[in-house]
Design a protein around this motif. Sequence first.
Motif, PDB file in Angstrom:
ATOM      1  N   ASP A  75       8.558  32.978  61.601  1.00 40.11           N
ATOM      2  CA  ASP A  75       8.433  32.324  60.340  1.00 40.11           C
ATOM      3  C   ASP A  75       9.204  32.543  58.988  1.00 40.11           C
ATOM      4  O   ASP A  75       9.637  31.870  58.334  1.00 40.11           O
ATOM      5  CB  ASP A  75       6.993  32.390  59.911  1.00 40.11           C
ATOM      6  CG  ASP A  75       6.022  31.641  60.840  1.00 40.11           C
ATOM      7  OD1 ASP A  75       6.348  30.850  61.454  1.00 40.11           O
ATOM      8  OD2 ASP A  75       4.796  32.154  61.224  1.00 40.11           O
ATOM      9  N   HIS A  76       9.395  34.238  59.036  1.00 40.75           N
ATOM     10  CA  HIS A  76       9.928  34.395  57.550  1.00 40.75           C
ATOM     11  C   HIS A  76      11.573  34.144  57.643  1.00 40.75           C
ATOM     12  O   HIS A  76      12.244  33.850  56.798  1.00 40.75           O
ATOM     13  CB  HIS A  76       9.883  35.892  57.460  1.00 40.75           C
ATOM     14  CG  HIS A  76      10.660  37.046  58.431  1.00 40.75           C
ATOM     15  ND1 HIS A  76      10.185  36.866  59.521  1.00 40.75           N
ATOM     16  CD2 HIS A  76      11.710  37.475  58.437  1.00 40.75           C
ATOM     17  CE1 HIS A  76      10.993  37.843  60.453  1.00 40.75           C
ATOM     18  NE2 HIS A  76      11.979  38.003  59.767  1.00 40.75           N
ATOM     19  N   PRO A 124       6.790  21.965  59.135  1.00 36.74           N
ATOM     20  CA  PRO A 124       6.313  23.435  59.658  1.00 36.74           C
ATOM     21  C   PRO A 124       5.713  23.244  61.104  1.00 36.74           C
ATOM     22  O   PRO A 124       5.194  22.023  61.459  1.00 36.74           O
ATOM     23  CB  PRO A 124       4.860  23.616  58.739  1.00 36.74           C
ATOM     24  CG  PRO A 124       4.393  22.222  58.379  1.00 36.74           C
ATOM     25  CD  PRO A 124       5.466  21.309  58.420  1.00 36.74           C
ATOM     26  N   THR A 172       4.100  26.097  62.063  1.00 38.89           N
ATOM     27  CA  THR A 172       2.859  27.120  62.043  1.00 38.89           C
ATOM     28  C   THR A 172       2.264  27.184  60.819  1.00 38.89           C
ATOM     29  O   THR A 172       2.668  26.560  59.919  1.00 38.89           O
ATOM     30  CB  THR A 172       3.529  28.526  62.284  1.00 38.89           C
ATOM     31  OG1 THR A 172       4.122  28.946  61.084  1.00 38.89           O
ATOM     32  CG2 THR A 172       4.297  28.829  63.582  1.00 38.89           C
ATOM     33  N   THR A 209      11.532  30.222  57.108  1.00 38.79           N
ATOM     34  CA  THR A 209      11.621  29.827  55.871  1.00 38.79           C
ATOM     35  C   THR A 209      12.493  30.162  54.904  1.00 38.79           C
ATOM     36  O   THR A 209      12.947  29.150  53.984  1.00 38.79           O
ATOM     37  CB  THR A 209      10.026  30.317  55.092  1.00 38.79           C
ATOM     38  OG1 THR A 209      10.173  31.653  55.406  1.00 38.79           O
ATOM     39  CG2 THR A 209       8.827  29.672  55.735  1.00 38.79           C
ATOM     40  N   ALA A 227       1.548  29.436  58.945  1.00 40.59           N
ATOM     41  CA  ALA A 227       2.255  30.053  57.914  1.00 40.59           C
ATOM     42  C   ALA A 227       3.583  29.403  57.403  1.00 40.59           C
ATOM     43  O   ALA A 227       3.611  29.254  56.041  1.00 40.59           O
ATOM     44  CB  ALA A 227       2.955  31.459  58.441  1.00 40.59           C
ATOM     45  N   GLN A 228       4.132  28.489  58.018  1.00 41.12           N
ATOM     46  CA  GLN A 228       5.239  27.844  57.302  1.00 41.12           C
ATOM     47  C   GLN A 228       4.450  26.624  56.752  1.00 41.12           C
ATOM     48  O   GLN A 228       4.981  26.142  55.529  1.00 41.12           O
ATOM     49  CB  GLN A 228       5.826  27.000  58.555  1.00 41.12           C
ATOM     50  CG  GLN A 228       6.802  27.992  59.346  1.00 41.12           C
ATOM     51  CD  GLN A 228       7.600  27.407  60.685  1.00 41.12           C
ATOM     52  OE1 GLN A 228       7.562  26.082  60.746  1.00 41.12           O
ATOM     53  NE2 GLN A 228       8.194  28.356  61.585  1.00 41.12           N
TER      54      GLN A 228
END
Length: 226
Positions: free
Chosen positions: A65-66, A90, A92, A69, A94-95
């Motif tokens: 994810d990091h 996205p 996920t 993004t 988190a996304q």
Amino acid sequence: MSKLFRAVIMGPPGSGKGTISERIAHSFGLKHLSSGDFVRENISAKTEAGVLAMTYIKKGLLVPDHVMTRLLLPRLVEMTKYSWLLDGFPRTLAQAKALNSACDLDIAINLNIPLETLKERLRHRWIHPASGRVYNMCFNPPRVQGIDDITGEPLIQQEDDRPEALVARLRHYKDVAKPVIDFYKAKGILYTYSDTETDQIWPNICTLLSTRIPTIQSDARCASTP
Ligand SMILES: Nc1ncnc2c1ncn2[C@@H]1O[C@H](COP(=O)(O)OP(=O)(O)OP(=O)(O)O)[C@@H](O)[C@H]1O
Ligand SMILES: O=c1ccn([C@@H]2O[C@H](COP(=O)(O)OP(=O)(O)O)[C@@H](O)[C@H]2O)c(=O)[nH]1
């Protein structure tokens, strides 16, 4: 200036995200932003995020994810003047939350396609790796078998489109996508479409968008094939 329109399209591999996104972009003049294309551009340009992303893709994994993004959100900042449809992001929760902090979405399109249809489609999917152009030997074949229409270069079948890899990919998709779908449902912007054919789903999506993008009038563009 009319209000800008922002949408995401979600669905398992082979659900027709790319195919429908192209139709939406063509009929409504939105920019089609594909996370896969962004990843491939970053890999070609050997950016820091691209080099990192490649190490995961080589193993058949999703990019964390990091990294994703970091790669994607700056591209959205470049798009502040445009209406867009985001395909492949996205993936996920988190996304989805990162995207939510960056912009307000108007709708989230969710494609819900039977497993047998997905398997059958991906078995016949061929792509032009350099551009990401997608063909299907039954649904939209290239003019010459095995050859890209635009460049004349050979088409390939992706390893992970083979039936053996697909079931695991789909199971993983379901687990990861469920919280994202719930997130958009809770926001009241989720539109789910279930059918075996893009040509059946397309008129419904087109009618929805015609009511939501007021500058553009609905007409023949909502026929089953644009
Ligand atoms: N939102 C994302 N999160 C994590 N990884 C991503 C994301 N989008 C793309 N990727 C990475 O880039 C690769 C290529 O993405 P792309 O969407 O083109 O292909 P794909 O995963 O084979 O999609 P599909 O089969 O659904 O068309 C993915 O396999 C994944 O590793
Ligand atoms: O009604 C449809 C929609 C798509 N496809 C084909 O199915 C594959 C998957 O579609 P796409 O790549 O658009 O799906 P995504 O993986 O982007 O969701 C491609 O070969 C498409 O040409 C199909 O045969 N029938």
